[in-house]
Design a protein around this motif. Structure first.
Motif, mmCIF file in Angstrom:
data_model
loop_
_atom_site.group_PDB
_atom_site.id
_atom_site.type_symbol
_atom_site.label_atom_id
_atom_site.label_comp_id
_atom_site.label_asym_id
_atom_site.label_seq_id
_atom_site.Cartn_x
_atom_site.Cartn_y
_atom_site.Cartn_z
ATOM 1 N N UNK A 123 0.848 -1.220 0.000
ATOM 2 C CA UNK A 123 0.000 0.000 0.000
ATOM 3 C C UNK A 123 0.870 1.252 0.000
ATOM 4 N N UNK A 124 2.002 1.216 0.681
ATOM 5 C CA UNK A 124 2.916 2.384 0.692
ATOM 6 C C UNK A 124 3.490 2.596 -0.705
ATOM 7 N N UNK A 125 3.913 1.427 -1.306
ATOM 8 C CA UNK A 125 4.471 1.546 -2.664
ATOM 9 C C UNK A 125 3.419 2.050 -3.622
ATOM 10 N N UNK A 126 2.179 1.549 -3.457
ATOM 11 C CA UNK A 126 1.095 1.991 -4.338
ATOM 12 C C UNK A 126 0.825 3.479 -4.155
ATOM 13 N N UNK A 127 0.851 3.891 -2.874
ATOM 14 C CA UNK A 127 0.611 5.312 -2.596
ATOM 15 C C UNK A 127 1.743 6.184 -3.159
ATOM 16 N N UNK A 128 3.016 5.682 -3.008
ATOM 17 C CA UNK A 128 4.136 6.447 -3.549
ATOM 18 C C UNK A 128 4.074 6.526 -5.083
ATOM 19 N N UNK A 129 3.657 5.357 -5.681
ATOM 20 C CA UNK A 129 3.507 5.399 -7.145
ATOM 21 C C UNK A 129 2.441 6.427 -7.554
ATOM 22 N N UNK A 130 1.344 6.448 -6.784
ATOM 23 C CA UNK A 130 0.277 7.407 -7.078
ATOM 24 C C UNK A 130 0.795 8.840 -6.951
ATOM 25 N N UNK A 131 1.604 9.098 -5.891
ATOM 26 C CA UNK A 131 2.174 10.418 -5.709
ATOM 27 C C UNK A 131 3.141 10.771 -6.829
ATOM 28 N N UNK A 132 3.946 9.733 -7.261
ATOM 29 C CA UNK A 132 4.875 9.969 -8.373
ATOM 30 C C UNK A 132 4.119 10.314 -9.656
ATOM 31 N N UNK A 133 3.022 9.598 -9.860
ATOM 32 C CA UNK A 133 2.227 9.920 -11.056
ATOM 33 C C UNK A 133 1.697 11.343 -10.976
ATOM 34 N N UNK A 134 1.232 11.747 -9.808
ATOM 35 C CA UNK A 134 0.735 13.116 -9.649
ATOM 36 C C UNK A 134 1.845 14.145 -9.852
ATOM 37 N N UNK A 135 3.036 13.803 -9.285
ATOM 38 C CA UNK A 135 4.166 14.722 -9.457
ATOM 39 C C UNK A 135 4.578 14.830 -10.933
#
Length: 291
Positions: free
Chosen positions: A1-13
């Motif tokens: 879930x952390x990796x998924x959340x970080x990926x989501x944040x990376x996509x947003x960035x």
């Protein structure tokens, strides 16, 4: 879930970075357009400055032309005033000559009447011719002396006529000259009138020495000749007045043409001043836009 959340944040960035990159590209394009517009305005200002300098030079030339034309106009006005004065003087001379002609004609009529009365007296005196035949020899000797005097007077008349011809040729040459020599023409006319008067006087003396018995008839012929001279002078004065009137009309038409040219030049100058004012306004507005 952390990796998924970080990926989501990376996509947003990444999406935000793409948006920022797009905004930066738009800003760069806008900045380039501003620079191009500034360059175009700069070129327009340079062309307008060159055009202003050309218009200033042309305006100076037109001002010089206007000054020369105004000087020319003043000179023509002075010539117009001079021609008006000469026209008035010739009209006065014309009136004086007409008065002289009328006086001479009245004098001729009076002398003709006197000649008629003298003719009657001659008929009465024809009866006394027998008494005068004794004095004929004396008169013949006197006539011989008078013939000698007549030869001398004829020589003088020939000299005066030669002078008269030279003065006539000088008068013709003076009439062909410009209007600035009107005074010289007047002087020549005065000298010509003096010579004519001397010639008439010599003719009168000659006629008195040749025919003392027909004195009044010679006086009538002399007055008729003087009347013819006065008529010829009157005709010459009328022709001169007509020529001066024609020259006055020519000067007047020339002045009208110059006034038209000046009005057209004034209109052109007004138009150029308006254009120059419009260019100054455009230049000020372009400077304001540039600032």
């Amino acid at each position: 879930s952390i990796i998924r959340r970080q990926r989501q944040e990376l996509k947003l960035l990444i999406a935000e970075l793409k948006d920022r990159d797009r905004e930066l590209n738009d800003m760069v394009a806008v900045h380039e357009r501003h620079i191009q517009a500034w360059e175009d305005d700069r070129q327009k200002i340079l062309t307008l400055a060159e055009r202003c300098s050309l218009l200033n030079s042309e305006l100076n030339e037109r001002n010089a032309i206007i000054k020369s034309l105004t000087k020319k106009l003043k000179f023509l006005e002075s010539q117009h005033n001079d021609s008006k004065i000469t026209l008035e003087s010739t009209q006065q001379k014309f009136k004086e000559l007409t008065q002289k002609v009328t006086d001479s004609s009245v004098h001729c009529q009076a002398l003709e009447e006197k000649n008629q009365s003298l003719h009657c007296s001659v008929l009465e005196l024809s009866a006394r011719t027998g008494q005068l035949q004794a004095r004929e020899q004396e008169l013949l000797t006197m006539l011989q002396l008078k013939d000698k005097a007549l030869i001398e007077t004829t020589d003088q008349i020939s000299e005066v006529t030669s002078k008269f011809k030279t003065l006539e040729s000088a008068l013709r040459a003076a009439k062909l000259e410009e209007f600035s020599r009107n005074r010289e023409q007047q002087d020549l006319k005065l000298t010509l009138n003096d010579v004519v008067f001397q010639v008439n006087k010599m003719k009168d003396v000659l006629s008195e020495k040749m025919k003392e018995s027909s004195k009044h008839q010679e006086e009538i012929s002399h007055l008729k000749r003087e009347n013819g001279c006065l008529r010829s002078e009157l005709i010459l004065a009328v022709e001169e007045a007509q020529r001066k009137d024609q020259l006055y009309q020519f000067a007047k038409s020339k002045q009208v043409r110059i006034e038209k040219e000046l009005s057209s030049l004034r209109q052109v100058c007004v138009k150029q001043q308006r254009d120059l004012h419009f260019l100054h306004v455009n230049l000020d507005s372009s400077q304001d836009c540039r600032q």
